[in-house]
Design a protein around this motif. Structure first.
Motif, PDB file in Angstrom:
ATOM      1  N   GLU A   1       0.352  14.473   3.729  1.00 43.72           N
ATOM      2  CA  GLU A   1       1.761  14.854   3.704  1.00 43.72           C
ATOM      3  C   GLU A   1       2.234  15.276   2.319  1.00 43.72           C
ATOM      4  O   GLU A   1       3.071  16.153   2.193  1.00 43.72           O
ATOM      5  N   GLU A   2       1.728  14.609   1.297  1.00 47.78           N
ATOM      6  CA  GLU A   2       2.114  14.919  -0.083  1.00 47.78           C
ATOM      7  C   GLU A   2       0.856  15.151  -0.915  1.00 47.78           C
ATOM      8  O   GLU A   2       0.341  14.229  -1.554  1.00 47.78           O
ATOM      9  N   PRO A   3       0.341  16.378  -0.945  1.00 48.32           N
ATOM     10  CA  PRO A   3      -0.912  16.660  -1.655  1.00 48.32           C
ATOM     11  C   PRO A   3      -0.850  16.385  -3.160  1.00 48.32           C
ATOM     12  O   PRO A   3      -1.880  16.140  -3.785  1.00 48.32           O
ATOM     13  N   LEU A   4       0.339  16.403  -3.742  1.00 49.00           N
ATOM     14  CA  LEU A   4       0.462  16.173  -5.181  1.00 49.00           C
ATOM     15  C   LEU A   4       0.508  14.686  -5.543  1.00 49.00           C
ATOM     16  O   LEU A   4       0.455  14.335  -6.713  1.00 49.00           O
ATOM     17  N   LEU A   5       0.605  13.848  -4.541  1.00 48.69           N
ATOM     18  CA  LEU A   5       0.616  12.398  -4.762  1.00 48.69           C
ATOM     19  C   LEU A   5      -0.771  11.959  -5.206  1.00 48.69           C
ATOM     20  O   LEU A   5      -1.779  12.344  -4.629  1.00 48.69           O
ATOM     21  N   GLY A   6      -0.848  11.168  -6.227  1.00 50.03           N
ATOM     22  CA  GLY A   6      -2.133  10.690  -6.703  1.00 50.03           C
ATOM     23  C   GLY A   6      -2.740   9.680  -5.744  1.00 50.03           C
ATOM     24  O   GLY A   6      -2.030   8.991  -4.995  1.00 50.03           O
ATOM     25  N   LEU A   7      -4.046   9.588  -5.766  1.00 53.34           N
ATOM     26  CA  LEU A   7      -4.741   8.668  -4.865  1.00 53.34           C
ATOM     27  C   LEU A   7      -4.389   7.214  -5.182  1.00 53.34           C
ATOM     28  O   LEU A   7      -4.210   6.399  -4.282  1.00 53.34           O
ATOM     29  N   GLY A   8      -4.257   6.889  -6.460  1.00 49.30           N
ATOM     30  CA  GLY A   8      -3.864   5.539  -6.847  1.00 49.30           C
ATOM     31  C   GLY A   8      -2.477   5.185  -6.355  1.00 49.30           C
ATOM     32  O   GLY A   8      -2.224   4.074  -5.884  1.00 49.30           O
ATOM     33  N   ASP A   9      -1.553   6.155  -6.459  1.00 49.13           N
ATOM     34  CA  ASP A   9      -0.187   5.927  -5.975  1.00 49.13           C
ATOM     35  C   ASP A   9      -0.153   5.779  -4.460  1.00 49.13           C
ATOM     36  O   ASP A   9       0.586   4.955  -3.922  1.00 49.13           O
ATOM     37  N   ALA A  10      -0.948   6.599  -3.779  1.00 50.79           N
ATOM     38  CA  ALA A  10      -1.008   6.507  -2.315  1.00 50.79           C
ATOM     39  C   ALA A  10      -1.552   5.146  -1.893  1.00 50.79           C
ATOM     40  O   ALA A  10      -1.051   4.544  -0.937  1.00 50.79           O
ATOM     41  N   TYR A  11      -2.563   4.633  -2.614  1.00 43.15           N
ATOM     42  CA  TYR A  11      -3.104   3.321  -2.268  1.00 43.15           C
ATOM     43  C   TYR A  11      -2.085   2.219  -2.563  1.00 43.15           C
ATOM     44  O   TYR A  11      -1.967   1.262  -1.796  1.00 43.15           O
ATOM     45  N   ALA A  12      -1.335   2.360  -3.648  1.00 38.69           N
ATOM     46  CA  ALA A  12      -0.299   1.366  -3.966  1.00 38.69           C
ATOM     47  C   ALA A  12       0.767   1.341  -2.873  1.00 38.69           C
ATOM     48  O   ALA A  12       1.237   0.265  -2.479  1.00 38.69           O
ATOM     49  N   GLN A  13       1.137   2.521  -2.352  1.00 34.80           N
ATOM     50  CA  GLN A  13       2.096   2.574  -1.249  1.00 34.80           C
ATOM     51  C   GLN A  13       1.522   1.915  -0.002  1.00 34.80           C
ATOM     52  O   GLN A  13       2.224   1.198   0.711  1.00 34.80           O
ATOM     53  N   ALA A  14       0.241   2.157   0.252  1.00 29.93           N
ATOM     54  CA  ALA A  14      -0.398   1.550   1.428  1.00 29.93           C
ATOM     55  C   ALA A  14      -0.413   0.031   1.307  1.00 29.93           C
ATOM     56  O   ALA A  14      -0.175  -0.667   2.292  1.00 29.93           O
ATOM     57  N   CYS A  15      -0.677  -0.471   0.111  1.00 26.81           N
ATOM     58  CA  CYS A  15      -0.671  -1.928  -0.097  1.00 26.81           C
ATOM     59  C   CYS A  15       0.724  -2.510   0.116  1.00 26.81           C
ATOM     60  O   CYS A  15       0.862  -3.607   0.654  1.00 26.81           O
ATOM     61  N   ALA A  16       1.738  -1.758  -0.282  1.00 28.23           N
ATOM     62  CA  ALA A  16       3.113  -2.241  -0.105  1.00 28.23           C
ATOM     63  C   ALA A  16       3.513  -2.232   1.369  1.00 28.23           C
ATOM     64  O   ALA A  16       4.216  -3.136   1.821  1.00 28.23           O
ATOM     65  N   HIS A  17       3.055  -1.242   2.125  1.00 24.72           N
ATOM     66  CA  HIS A  17       3.441  -1.133   3.528  1.00 24.72           C
ATOM     67  C   HIS A  17       2.561  -1.965   4.456  1.00 24.72           C
ATOM     68  O   HIS A  17       2.989  -2.340   5.540  1.00 24.72           O
ATOM     69  N   ILE A  18       1.324  -2.214   4.045  1.00 19.20           N
ATOM     70  CA  ILE A  18       0.407  -2.983   4.894  1.00 19.20           C
ATOM     71  C   ILE A  18      -0.125  -4.153   4.064  1.00 19.20           C
ATOM     72  O   ILE A  18      -1.223  -4.104   3.516  1.00 19.20           O
ATOM     73  N   PRO A  19       0.647  -5.211   3.931  1.00 18.81           N
ATOM     74  CA  PRO A  19       0.193  -6.358   3.138  1.00 18.81           C
ATOM     75  C   PRO A  19      -0.880  -7.155   3.877  1.00 18.81           C
ATOM     76  O   PRO A  19      -0.892  -7.213   5.104  1.00 18.81           O
ATOM     77  N   ILE A  20      -1.772  -7.722   3.103  1.00 18.97           N
ATOM     78  CA  ILE A  20      -2.773  -8.638   3.640  1.00 18.97           C
ATOM     79  C   ILE A  20      -2.489  -9.985   2.971  1.00 18.97           C
ATOM     80  O   ILE A  20      -2.759 -10.152   1.783  1.00 18.97           O
ATOM     81  N   PRO A  21      -1.927 -10.942   3.705  1.00 22.16           N
ATOM     82  CA  PRO A  21      -1.455 -12.186   3.090  1.00 22.16           C
ATOM     83  C   PRO A  21      -2.534 -12.982   2.361  1.00 22.16           C
ATOM     84  O   PRO A  21      -2.254 -13.640   1.378  1.00 22.16           O
ATOM     85  N   TRP A  22      -3.747 -12.947   2.839  1.00 25.73           N
ATOM     86  CA  TRP A  22      -4.802 -13.763   2.239  1.00 25.73           C
ATOM     87  C   TRP A  22      -5.579 -13.006   1.170  1.00 25.73           C
ATOM     88  O   TRP A  22      -6.556 -13.503   0.645  1.00 25.73           O
ATOM     89  N   GLU A  23      -5.141 -11.808   0.814  1.00 24.95           N
ATOM     90  CA  GLU A  23      -5.794 -11.006  -0.213  1.00 24.95           C
ATOM     91  C   GLU A  23      -5.496 -11.594  -1.590  1.00 24.95           C
ATOM     92  O   GLU A  23      -4.367 -11.969  -1.877  1.00 24.95           O
ATOM     93  N   LYS A  24      -6.513 -11.672  -2.421  1.00 22.84           N
ATOM     94  CA  LYS A  24      -6.333 -12.206  -3.771  1.00 22.84           C
ATOM     95  C   LYS A  24      -6.269 -11.059  -4.774  1.00 22.84           C
ATOM     96  O   LYS A  24      -6.644  -9.931  -4.481  1.00 22.84           O
ATOM     97  N   ALA A  25      -5.805 -11.380  -5.969  1.00 19.34           N
ATOM     98  CA  ALA A  25      -5.587 -10.363  -6.999  1.00 19.34           C
ATOM     99  C   ALA A  25      -6.878  -9.647  -7.389  1.00 19.34           C
ATOM    100  O   ALA A  25      -6.865  -8.451  -7.668  1.00 19.34           O
ATOM    101  N   GLU A  26      -8.011 -10.361  -7.414  1.00 15.65           N
ATOM    102  CA  GLU A  26      -9.276  -9.738  -7.826  1.00 15.65           C
ATOM    103  C   GLU A  26      -9.676  -8.622  -6.863  1.00 15.65           C
ATOM    104  O   GLU A  26     -10.126  -7.560  -7.286  1.00 15.65           O
ATOM    105  N   GLU A  27      -9.517  -8.867  -5.573  1.00 17.13           N
ATOM    106  CA  GLU A  27      -9.866  -7.850  -4.576  1.00 17.13           C
ATOM    107  C   GLU A  27      -8.924  -6.662  -4.678  1.00 17.13           C
ATOM    108  O   GLU A  27      -9.348  -5.503  -4.625  1.00 17.13           O
ATOM    109  N   ARG A  28      -7.651  -6.955  -4.816  1.00 21.62           N
ATOM    110  CA  ARG A  28      -6.652  -5.896  -4.921  1.00 21.62           C
ATOM    111  C   ARG A  28      -6.930  -5.032  -6.152  1.00 21.62           C
ATOM    112  O   ARG A  28      -6.851  -3.801  -6.089  1.00 21.62           O
TER     113      ARG A  28
END
Length: 175
Positions: free
Chosen positions: A85-112
């Motif tokens: 949808e947004e080709p100019l969006l960086g891959l890191g930013d897209a992943y950060a948005q995905a993490c915000a919209h799809i949280p994994i409660p048991w995920e730890k900081a090292e994995e993230r």
């Protein structure tokens, strides 16, 4: 209450212990799903030449089912959709948005952090550099998976026995 009440308490304690053990296993399942996805990503980067959105969609189908695998797949699909949808969006930013919209409660900081670093590196460089980034992510995730497996085995068995014991004690007290 008698024997039936004691048996019900024993069963309730065992069920509670099983539920707690399953919660401990969720992190392990999620880490295994991530390892599967990153392994498939690395393999596809080395063997096939395709766009990032196609690559992420293909890798999302490699994730195992279950609570952890489902959420890992959904995150990858979210990133692919955001990039489409947004080709100019960086891959890191897209992943950060995905993490915000799809949280994994048991995920730890090292994995993230390992996955964030991977997605930042996937956004630039050659296919060989991207494959090296995936290999580096695998090296970071494998020890975490081993620790989670060890924790799930020891802690999972402990909470299972503890639930059984508490149910037995409550059953004896109520008898």
């Amino acid at each position: 209450m008698g024997a039936a009440g004691a048996l019900c308490c024993l069963l309730a304690g065992t069920a509670a212990g099983s539920w707690l053990r399953d919660r401990r296993l969720r992190r392990l399942r999620t880490l295994r799903a991530r390892l599967d996805v990153v392994s498939s990503l690395r393999l596809m980067l080395e063997q096939e030449r395709m766009g990032l959105t196609e690559l992420l969609c293909e890798c999302a189908h490699y994730a195992p089912t279950g609570p952890g695998g489902e959420q890992v797949s959904r995150r990858l699909l979210w990133v692919a959709h955001a990039l489409a949808e947004e080709p100019l969006l960086g891959l890191g930013d897209a992943y950060a948005q995905a993490c915000a919209h799809i949280p994994i409660p048991w995920e730890k900081a090292e994995e993230r952090e390992a996955m964030r670093a991977l997605f930042l590196q996937l956004g630039s460089g050659t296919a060989a550099m991207r494959a090296q980034a995936a290999a580096a992510c695998l090296r970071r995730l494998r020890p975490l998976e081993e620790d989670a497996r060890r924790e799930a085995e020891t802690g999972g068995g402990l909470v299972m026995r503890l639930g059984l014991l508490l149910g037995l004690m409550a059953g004896i007290a109520l008898w």
